[in-house]
Design an enzyme around this catalytic site. Structure first.
Site, PDB file in Angstrom:
ATOM      1  N   GLU A 189       0.769  -1.183   0.035  1.00  0.00           N
ATOM      2  CA  GLU A 189      -0.119   0.167  -0.041  1.00  0.00           C
ATOM      3  C   GLU A 189       0.817   1.252  -0.035  1.00  0.00           C
ATOM      4  OE1 GLU A 189      -3.139   0.621  -0.690  1.00  0.00           O
ATOM      5  OE2 GLU A 189      -3.598  -1.658  -0.811  1.00  0.00           O
ATOM      6  N   GLN A 217       0.851   6.737  -5.588  1.00  0.00           N
ATOM      7  CA  GLN A 217       1.362   7.663  -6.285  1.00  0.00           C
ATOM      8  C   GLN A 217       2.217   6.736  -7.550  1.00  0.00           C
ATOM      9  OE1 GLN A 217       0.917  10.936  -6.131  1.00  0.00           O
ATOM     10  NE2 GLN A 217       0.632  11.085  -3.636  1.00  0.00           N
ATOM     11  N   LEU A 266      11.591   4.445  -7.470  1.00  0.00           N
ATOM     12  CA  LEU A 266      10.001   4.568  -6.876  1.00  0.00           C
ATOM     13  C   LEU A 266       9.521   5.995  -6.769  1.00  0.00           C
ATOM     14  CD1 LEU A 266       9.255   1.783  -4.405  1.00  0.00           C
ATOM     15  CD2 LEU A 266       8.081   2.217  -6.623  1.00  0.00           C
ATOM     16  N   TYR A 275      -6.247   7.081   3.831  1.00  0.00           N
ATOM     17  CA  TYR A 275      -6.367   6.122   2.885  1.00  0.00           C
ATOM     18  C   TYR A 275      -5.720   4.758   3.240  1.00  0.00           C
ATOM     19  CZ  TYR A 275      -5.779   3.077  -0.941  1.00  0.00           C
ATOM     20  OH  TYR A 275      -5.700   1.809  -1.755  1.00  0.00           O
ATOM     21  N   ASP A 313      -9.599   5.800  -2.738  1.00  0.00           N
ATOM     22  CA  ASP A 313      -8.273   6.437  -3.310  1.00  0.00           C
ATOM     23  C   ASP A 313      -9.151   7.198  -4.729  1.00  0.00           C
ATOM     24  OD1 ASP A 313      -9.181   4.441  -4.895  1.00  0.00           O
ATOM     25  OD2 ASP A 313      -6.869   3.680  -5.082  1.00  0.00           O
ATOM     26  N   CYS A 367     -13.501   0.614 -14.979  1.00  0.00           N
ATOM     27  CA  CYS A 367     -14.086   1.771 -14.846  1.00  0.00           C
ATOM     28  C   CYS A 367     -12.813   2.704 -15.012  1.00  0.00           C
ATOM     29  CB  CYS A 367     -14.811   2.003 -13.687  1.00  0.00           C
ATOM     30  SG  CYS A 367     -15.813   3.378 -13.517  1.00  0.00           S
TER      31      CYS A 367
HETATM   32  N1  ADE Z   1      -3.896   0.311  -5.102  1.00  0.00           N
HETATM   33  C1  ADE Z   1      -3.670   0.469  -4.050  1.00  0.00           C
HETATM   34  N2  ADE Z   1      -3.779  -0.455  -3.234  1.00  0.00           N
HETATM   35  C2  ADE Z   1      -3.982  -1.591  -4.059  1.00  0.00           C
HETATM   36  C3  ADE Z   1      -4.074  -3.055  -4.211  1.00  0.00           C
HETATM   37  N3  ADE Z   1      -4.022  -3.369  -2.925  1.00  0.00           N
HETATM   38  N4  ADE Z   1      -4.395  -3.712  -5.252  1.00  0.00           N
HETATM   39  C4  ADE Z   1      -4.243  -3.063  -6.321  1.00  0.00           C
HETATM   40  N5  ADE Z   1      -3.934  -1.737  -6.524  1.00  0.00           N
HETATM   41  C5  ADE Z   1      -3.885  -0.988  -5.573  1.00  0.00           C
END
Ligand code: ADE
Length: 346
Positions: free
Chosen positions: A46, A51, A89, A129, A147, A199
């Site tokens: 996460e 970003q 990253l 988030y 998000d 979507c």
């Molecule tokens: N973007 C943020 N968290 C995610 C997750 N667990 N799986 C896929 N996309 C993500």
């Protein structure tokens, strides 16, 4: 908010979960059906996914798990080692916050992640988030992390016309209507997958959407226009000159950035201060452009020829050992441009 029938919410949840069971993405940080999720993997992924795209994150996630299989391994690692592996990253403060977060969990929570959103949110680098995502995915707490993908899905599902960013509160409130004890982690990830694969912002695949029949935006023929967005002010521009020193041993002059602020503690090619206007003598020989979250930077490259006075805050790093140092993308771009043949614009 208009009254939304509980049966509508339950039916939609059910459809989306059914779709997720078949079409959900298999990602390395996700647990298999029936498997207990690993909070450390969920947290790592996460934070990395903030970003950053899934495709970019996958190899980094795998490398981190290989080097530091558990939270305790990660807390025991040196920040410098973590920063080196984090290179590329972006948003480097994340790496520092993660390290502090792991140390805090080891010290204050006996190495076990807290499960509640409020406790998670007090940890370094964990905002609302991420706290909701970890609580839902790792601990099956009935919350819906919101998000950008989820905001878009909500705006379309409920045809919300208020433009972003004002509409955020309203859209997040709609998302929370789906909070439920039944498979909260799968539901959160189903919403993420729906937003990422069906979507989509520009080319939504409505004919493949598992919740198409529930979508008011689709019924009104408005999916492509939603979410509405308030016009954005132009991005601020900044300018600086970068001073490139190379010595006879093929080492480059770098300095460490301050421990606070942008790219904190990382190495950079020394520059003039970053200003809103081009310096009078701005180098047009080579220019490097780089976008940060809130502004764009244009760097004019200046080769410093001997004899020179080497800045006291700089040190020499051999060009063939750069991999061992935490270099942000901007620094790499400047070095690459400096070493590339002349008259090639970076
Ligand atoms: N973007 C943020 N968290 C995610 C997750 N667990 N799986 C896929 N996309 C993500």
């Amino acid at each position: 908010m208009p009254i939304i029938q509980p049966s509508f919410l339950l039916h939609l949840r059910h459809q989306l979960l059914q779709w997720y069971d078949v079409a959900g993405r298999r990602l390395p940080w996700r647990s298999q059906p029936g498997e207990i999720p690993d909070p450390y993997s969920v947290w790592l992924s996460e934070i990395m996914l903030q970003q950053t795209t899934v495709a970019t994150v996958i190899p980094y996630f795998q490398k981190f798990k290989r080097l530091w299989p558990t939270l305790i391994d990660f807390a025991d690692a040196s920040l410098e080692d973590i920063q080196v592996v984090w290179q590329g990253l972006g948003y480097y403060a994340r790496a520092r916050h993660m390290h502090r977060c792991a140390i805090t969990i080891r010290q204050e929570y006996k190495g076990l992640f807290p499960q509640h959103v409020d406790h998670l949110q007090r940890l370094p680098g964990i905002g609302p988030y991420t706290a909701a995502a970890i609580a839902a995915i790792a601990f099956n707490q009935p919350v819906v992390p919101v998000d950008g993908n989820v905001l878009r899905v909500m705006a379309r599902l409920f045809a919300i016309k208020e433009p972003l960013p004002h509409a955020k509160v309203q859209l997040a409130a709609h998302a929370q209507l789906f909070a439920n004890e039944e498979r909260p982690g799968d539901f959160a990830q189903a919403l993420m997958d729906l937003g990422a694969t069906i979507c989509k912002p520009r080319h939504p695949l409505c004919s493949m959407c598992p919740v198409h029949t529930f979508c008011q935006g689709a019924q009104m023929g408005q999916v492509h226009n939603l979410p509405f967005k308030a016009p954005r002010p132009p991005r601020p521009q900044k300018y600086a000159e970068a001073y490139f020193f190379v010595n006879e041993q093929q080492a480059v002059g770098l300095r460490r950035r301050p421990e606070k602020g942008l790219l904190a503690g990382l190495l950079e090619v020394p520059t003039s201060s970053w200003e809103d206007h081009k310096p009078a003598s701005f180098s047009t020989l080579k220019q490097i452009r780089h976008s940060f979250t809130h502004f764009d930077l244009t760097v004019g490259l200046v080769y410093i020829q001997p004899p020179y006075i080497f800045p006291t805050d700089c040190f020499w790093v051999p060009l063939n050992r750069l991999e061992q140092y935490p270099l942000p993308v901007l620094t790499r771009k400047i070095i690459e441009a400096a070493l590339s043949p002349l008259n090639k614009k970076a």
